[in-house]
Design an enzyme around this catalytic site. Sequence first.
Site, PDB file in Angstrom:
ATOM      1  N   LYS A   1       0.673  -1.150  -0.437  1.00  0.00           N
ATOM      2  CA  LYS A   1      -0.323  -0.332  -0.007  1.00  0.00           C
ATOM      3  C   LYS A   1       1.253   1.725  -0.866  1.00  0.00           C
ATOM      4  O   LYS A   1       1.734   1.186   0.973  1.00  0.00           O
ATOM      5  CB  LYS A   1      -0.620  -0.038   1.556  1.00  0.00           C
TER       6      LYS A   1
HETATM    7  O1  G3P Z   1      -7.891   1.586   5.406  1.00  0.00           O
HETATM    8  C1  G3P Z   1      -8.146   2.759   4.685  1.00  0.00           C
HETATM    9  C2  G3P Z   1      -9.219   3.188   5.096  1.00  0.00           C
HETATM   10  O2  G3P Z   1     -10.552   1.843   5.230  1.00  0.00           O
HETATM   11  C3  G3P Z   1      -9.406   3.749   6.530  1.00  0.00           C
HETATM   12  O3  G3P Z   1     -10.574   4.207   6.587  1.00  0.00           O
HETATM   13  O4  G3P Z   1     -11.830   6.699   7.540  1.00  0.00           O
HETATM   14  O5  G3P Z   1     -12.118   4.916   8.450  1.00  0.00           O
HETATM   15  O6  G3P Z   1      -9.906   5.430   8.168  1.00  0.00           O
HETATM   16  P1  G3P Z   1     -10.909   5.601   8.114  1.00  0.00           P
END
Ligand code: G3P
Length: 217
Positions: free
Chosen positions: A83
């Site tokens: 990633k």
């Molecule tokens: O891991 C990538 C993404 O899904 C994280 O999103 O906004 O929940 O931190 P968030």
Amino acid sequence: MQLFLDTTDVGVLKDLAATGLVDGVTTNPTLIAKSGRPMLEVIAEICDLVEGPVSAEVAATDVAGMLAEGEKLAAIASNVVVKVPLTRDGLIAVQEFAVQGIQTNVTLCFSAAQALLAAKAGASYISPFVGRLDDHGADGMELISEIRAIYDNFDFDTEILAASIRTPAHVTAAALAGSDCATIPPDVFAALFKHPLTEKGLSQFLADWAKTGQSIL
Ligand code: G3P
């Protein structure tokens, strides 16, 4: 549509993977920090638990550092996807990873223009952050639709991985918008199974069946 879990909690992962409906896992530095465990150890354990792609994010921000870290992460297991943040250096690194045959997930995507560049760089996956755009009053799902249209216009192979998912409705909307994948927090994934009318209907079926006094076996 591939459904990934966005987690480093291996206990929860084992439970939900047992449904047979988990296609892979994504992680990020915040989730690694929450695990309280060495990154290489938890990624290796996750790779043993699921056959599908497991995203492991580099911490470096320069090309050389991303390449060194990404090569080390890719060596953990064959299903590791490296990633990389959607930056200028990140997309340079993605092009080198593509030459090496290392799968990549370009993360922190917030615009269709960024997604266009990621596809041109040869990213395996692009992660548009739907929830974080919604959090800022934008329409995160509109971004998924825009990227879908652009990728279809030019037949890009990069797979759209809807990320920053907050609700079951986000999963449905991402599927309707044509996202190839969604990465879902475990609590949202568990909620996908549930509907009050299903529970009400099942209770009624069981109550009526009990009245028959019959047994199928
Ligand atoms: O891991 C990538 C993404 O899904 C994280 O999103 O906004 O929940 O931190 P968030």
